[in-house]
Design an enzyme around this catalytic site. Structure first.
Site, mmCIF file in Angstrom:
data_model
loop_
_atom_site.group_PDB
_atom_site.id
_atom_site.type_symbol
_atom_site.label_atom_id
_atom_site.label_comp_id
_atom_site.label_asym_id
_atom_site.label_seq_id
_atom_site.Cartn_x
_atom_site.Cartn_y
_atom_site.Cartn_z
ATOM 1 N N ILE A 32 15.008 4.216 -1.248
ATOM 2 C CA ILE A 32 14.260 5.480 -1.210
ATOM 3 C C ILE A 32 13.882 5.836 0.221
ATOM 4 O O ILE A 32 13.966 6.996 0.633
ATOM 5 C CB ILE A 32 13.007 5.395 -2.103
ATOM 6 N N ASN A 104 6.159 4.079 2.587
ATOM 7 C CA ASN A 104 7.097 3.796 1.509
ATOM 8 C C ASN A 104 7.385 2.308 1.326
ATOM 9 O O ASN A 104 7.781 1.887 0.242
ATOM 10 C CB ASN A 104 8.407 4.552 1.795
ATOM 11 N N SER A 157 4.670 4.365 -7.679
ATOM 12 C CA SER A 157 5.701 4.013 -8.646
ATOM 13 C C SER A 157 5.264 4.458 -10.042
ATOM 14 O O SER A 157 4.061 4.455 -10.352
ATOM 15 C CB SER A 157 5.915 2.505 -8.647
ATOM 16 N N TYR A 170 2.795 -5.969 -8.956
ATOM 17 C CA TYR A 170 3.408 -4.747 -8.424
ATOM 18 C C TYR A 170 2.694 -3.508 -8.976
ATOM 19 O O TYR A 170 2.333 -2.596 -8.216
ATOM 20 C CB TYR A 170 4.893 -4.722 -8.784
ATOM 21 N N LYS A 174 0.533 -0.661 -6.833
ATOM 22 C CA LYS A 174 0.889 0.754 -6.823
ATOM 23 C C LYS A 174 -0.247 1.622 -7.371
ATOM 24 O O LYS A 174 -0.452 2.756 -6.911
ATOM 25 C CB LYS A 174 2.189 0.980 -7.604
#
Length: 194
Positions: A32, A104, A157, A170, A174
């Site tokens: 990304i 990012n 995310s 994770y 996020k």
């Protein structure tokens, strides 16, 4: 329509003209992040990609330059405060200023059952994804507030909303980025950054 309009790797025309702008993309050496770097550079921005892997940085930089895009790359581990501060100063020195910062960079972490997850596994993800994003956005905000504004763009995310089995570290990191983004918008938008 010409044959170039239907080429498999053809890109649509940029929606905005970013000529004269300078943009940083962390994790800009792949995935990304590299897509973001291509997009802002195609719109006319000078772009600095930050990544931990020097070889991946060089490959990404060569790809951007081969496309005729204005780019530079720095090796930065965003969980290291000293490296972030130094890289930001080096980026400003190279580009003159930073108008937009795409936070990012991130890691998915090991897929491990929550009941077996160690503190080290938890912290290894949170340290990069959340702490690293904090460090980057703080440095960018300091620069932007002092220089008339800019855009902070934290990347999160869908796992923040839908969860992810064996990826609690994770998802939590996020979700933290989402909360940080909302708080920054409230604090910094009136100053022209956020």
């Amino acid at each position: 329509m010409t044959s170039s309009d239907t080429a498999p790797h053809a890109h649509p025309a940029p929606a905005h003209d970013l000529t004269g702008r300078s943009v940083v993309v962390t994790g800009g050496n792949g995935g990304i992040g590299l897509g973001l770097a291509h997009g802002v550079a195609r719109a006319g921005a000078r772009v600095a990609i930050w990544g931990r892997n020097a070889a991946k940085n060089e490959t990404a930089l060569a790809e951007l330059r081969e496309a005729g895009l204005d780019a530079t790359a720095l090796v930065v581990d965003i969980q290291d405060e000293e490296q972030v501060c130094s890289a930001f100063a080096d980026t400003v020195s190279a580009l003159g200023r930073v108008d937009a910062f795409f936070a990012n960079a991130g890691v998915p972490g090991d897929a491990v059952s929550f009941v077996d997850m160690t503190v080290e596994q938890w912290r290894s993800v949170v340290s990069i994804n959340l702490d690293g994003t904090f460090l980057c956005l703080r440095e960018a905000a300091r620069h932007m507030v002092a220089n008339g504004g800019g855009a902070l763009v934290p990347v999160s995310s869908i796992m923040n909303f839908y969860g992810g089995a064996r990826k609690e570290h994770y998802a939590a990191s996020k979700a933290g980025i989402e909360a940080l983004s909302r708080a920054l918008a409230v604090e910094l938008a009136p100053q022209g950054s956020g």
